[in-house]
Design a protein around this motif. Structure first.
Motif, mmCIF file in Angstrom:
data_model
loop_
_atom_site.group_PDB
_atom_site.id
_atom_site.type_symbol
_atom_site.label_atom_id
_atom_site.label_comp_id
_atom_site.label_asym_id
_atom_site.label_seq_id
_atom_site.Cartn_x
_atom_site.Cartn_y
_atom_site.Cartn_z
ATOM 1 N N PHE A 159 0.843 -1.236 0.099
ATOM 2 C CA PHE A 159 -0.011 -0.072 -0.022
ATOM 3 C C PHE A 159 0.756 1.320 -0.103
ATOM 4 O O PHE A 159 0.717 2.215 -0.738
ATOM 5 C CB PHE A 159 -1.004 -0.099 1.228
ATOM 6 N N GLN A 160 1.938 1.407 0.876
ATOM 7 C CA GLN A 160 2.595 2.465 1.029
ATOM 8 C C GLN A 160 3.432 2.763 -0.340
ATOM 9 O O GLN A 160 3.690 3.816 -0.959
ATOM 10 C CB GLN A 160 3.556 2.233 2.416
ATOM 11 N N THR A 161 3.918 1.824 -0.962
ATOM 12 C CA THR A 161 4.911 1.859 -2.159
ATOM 13 C C THR A 161 3.761 2.250 -3.242
ATOM 14 O O THR A 161 4.165 3.140 -3.835
ATOM 15 C CB THR A 161 5.515 0.592 -2.525
ATOM 16 N N SER A 162 2.713 1.856 -3.184
ATOM 17 C CA SER A 162 1.826 2.275 -4.229
ATOM 18 C C SER A 162 1.207 3.718 -4.151
ATOM 19 O O SER A 162 0.996 4.463 -5.069
ATOM 20 C CB SER A 162 0.583 1.132 -4.231
ATOM 21 N N VAL A 163 0.982 4.031 -2.866
ATOM 22 C CA VAL A 163 0.730 5.508 -2.711
ATOM 23 C C VAL A 163 1.830 6.443 -3.400
ATOM 24 O O VAL A 163 1.625 7.395 -3.803
ATOM 25 C CB VAL A 163 0.526 5.877 -1.262
ATOM 26 N N ILE A 164 2.985 6.277 -2.927
ATOM 27 C CA ILE A 164 4.227 7.073 -3.424
ATOM 28 C C ILE A 164 4.290 7.064 -5.015
ATOM 29 O O ILE A 164 4.418 8.198 -5.740
ATOM 30 C CB ILE A 164 5.590 6.698 -3.001
ATOM 31 N N GLU A 165 3.984 5.873 -5.495
ATOM 32 C CA GLU A 165 4.125 5.721 -7.123
ATOM 33 C C GLU A 165 2.508 6.527 -7.673
ATOM 34 O O GLU A 165 2.792 6.868 -8.880
ATOM 35 C CB GLU A 165 3.906 4.382 -7.567
ATOM 36 N N SER A 166 1.772 6.499 -6.978
ATOM 37 C CA SER A 166 0.595 7.238 -7.454
ATOM 38 C C SER A 166 0.667 8.585 -7.951
ATOM 39 O O SER A 166 -0.080 8.956 -8.622
ATOM 40 C CB SER A 166 -0.529 6.941 -6.587
ATOM 41 N N PHE A 167 1.617 9.083 -7.473
ATOM 42 C CA PHE A 167 1.799 10.712 -7.732
ATOM 43 C C PHE A 167 2.109 10.727 -8.950
ATOM 44 O O PHE A 167 1.912 11.769 -9.744
ATOM 45 C CB PHE A 167 3.067 11.188 -6.822
ATOM 46 N N LYS A 168 2.609 9.864 -9.883
ATOM 47 C CA LYS A 168 3.066 9.790 -11.309
ATOM 48 C C LYS A 168 1.734 9.557 -12.039
ATOM 49 O O LYS A 168 1.589 9.966 -13.208
ATOM 50 C CB LYS A 168 3.940 8.830 -11.543
#
Length: 474
Positions: free
Chosen positions: A110-119
């Motif tokens: 979840f946390q990794t996906s959140v950061i990548e979602s900025f793109k």
């Protein structure tokens, strides 16, 4: 100013505890004062379909969980003026929210996906406000792995309950493709919350008293007091009291009540609520008997051991009814069910959670008991005040910040409180509340004070905004 709240829960989509209420209310208040506040959370299987009406898929992308590539889907929904993002993956396609063997993997994903979602979301926040351990690695991962891209983004970490820290084997660091280091290390384990405290630009918790307790007591800080004191010395730690959404918790509009009421007709409103609550619980109805209610998780933190120690004495000496609604540890569930069997005309317990019954209990009760060992903020006492049920609380955390003890000489206060974690101190205060209840004029003054107490998120939202602005001005 653009702020992204990252959390495991958000009302009305998913709720286990008070975290959901905060994430459901605070962004809405920030939007009202000109902040572009948004929320990102998992897309749980348990979210009701009608709540997701109008949701749209934004993107599909891959993230690495260790060496394995995982595909996630990003969804977007605008509801009541707030934009919500949802991370969809099979790890959240389950029948409940928490307590699985793969919790480390779930929340790392979840946390990794959140950061990548900025793109992919088209939304680059100025501030990322992380909440509790499920989001605790985000500040460190952003600084260690994404500094070139997102180094200007400020991070805030909000501690809702320091008792739950996200402690795992040190090998879990590999899920983030990071080496185990001193930032995330605590007692030779990986600690998500410790990482967040060290790495965030600012840390706050959910009441001023709880913040002070964390800085001054090893009992409250659960081993993280020294680290928090280091943040406090740099003016990077403080407390902001939570609030409740008065459009959701309002006896004048609550559809679960048989009669809506305010202070002018609260006696009639409470009487009808008692009748309805008792009917649903199968309790004989007596209009002239005070009712104490509890709506709570059945855990040791909630002060239930105090009730166990004095229950028989209180029930023997006093004429009242007691209703408890909640679920939790088996020992406490069995105790309250057995207490009901021994005192069927005084005690009723509902093991489970029902929003309708909880609302009826707030409205029907004359007193609301919260004798917590510790309580970071507490929302139950705020709701009780709103519904004209006078809280009886132990002076800890947010309970101390919101419940003003009755002063019979000055006729001030909005409830009752006791200082020490002692069952007979609690017993004395409950009996004092019963004596005050018999004095109608005094009770009316207290109920009016309670219903006029303002613990909405309006003031809290302004304090959060000032923190974000101060960080960005740096």
């Amino acid at each position: 100013m653009k702020v992204l709240f990252v959390a495991a829960e958000c009302y009305p989509f998913a709720k286990v505890g008070g975290l959901a209420d905060v994430i459901g209310s605070l962004p809405q208040e920030l939007v009202k004062i000109g902040c572009d506040a948004r929320v990102i959370m998992p897309k749980y299987k348990t979210i009701k379909a009608e709540l997701l009406e109008g949701i749209e898929k934004e993107a599909s992308y891959y993230v690495f969980l260790g060496t394995k590539s995982q595909q996630v889907d990003l969804y977007k929904l605008v509801k009541d003026g707030v934009t919500y993002y949802f991370i969809d993956h099979e790890k959240f396609d389950r029948d409940k929210i928490y307590d699985f063997p793969d919790e480390a993997e779930r929340w790392a994903l979840f946390q990794t996906s959140v950061i990548e979602s900025f793109k992919y979301s088209g939304f680059r926040p100025d501030v990322v406000n992380c909440n509790d351990w499920h989001t605790g690695m985000i500040p460190q991962v952003m600084k260690a792995k994404y500094f070139r891209e997102y180094g200007s983004i400020k991070t805030v970490f909000t501690i809702h309950n320091i008792a739950f820290q996200g402690v795992f084997d040190r090998q879990v660091s590999k899920l983030f493709n990071m080496s185990f280091d001193n930032v995330m290390e605590f007692d030779n384990k990986m600690n998500f919350m410790k990482s967040a405290i060290v790495s965030s630009d600012y840390v706050n918790t959910v009441s001023e008293t709880y913040a002070n307790e964390l800085l001054t007591s090893d009992y409250f800080s659960m081993g993280l007091g020294n680290i928090l004191n280091q943040k406090a010395k740099k003016y990077e730690f403080g407390g902001i009291l939570n609030g409740i959404d008065y459009t959701i918790w309002n006896p004048e509009t609550d559809k679960c009540l048989p009669m809506n009421y305010n202070f002018s007709n609260y006696k009639e409103g409470k009487l009808l609520a008692k009748e309805e609550l008792y009917k649903k619980l199968g309790v004989d109805f007596y209009s002239n008997v005070p009712l104490i209610a509890m709506c709570t998780r059945l855990t040791r933190q909630k002060g239930l051991d105090l009730i166990k120690e004095i229950a028989e004495e209180l029930l023997k000496d006093s004429v009242f009814k007691f209703v408890i609604i909640g679920t939790g540890e088996k020992d406490y569930e069995e105790f309250f069910m057995d207490l009901e069997k021994r005192h069927p005309y005084k005690v009723k317990c509902y093991i489970g959670y029902s929003d309708e019954l909880a609302r009826l209990a707030y409205a029907a009760s004359d007193m609301f008991l919260m004798p917590s060992q510790f309580e970071p903020c507490g929302l139950g006492q705020m709701i009780a005040l709103r519904y004209g049920s006078l809280p009886i609380v132990r002076e800890t955390g947010g309970l101390k910040d919101t419940v003003i003890p009755y002063n019979e000489y000055e006729m001030t206060g909005n409830g009752f409180s006791f200082t020490y974690y002692n069952s007979h101190d609690m017993l004395y205060v409950i009996k004092y509340a019963f004596r005050t209840y018999s004095q109608q004029h005094c009770w009316d003054v207290l109920v009016e004070n309670a219903m006029n107490s303002d613990y909405s998120f309006k003031e809290s939202a302004k304090k959060y905004y000032r923190i974000y602005k101060k960080l960005l001005d740096k």
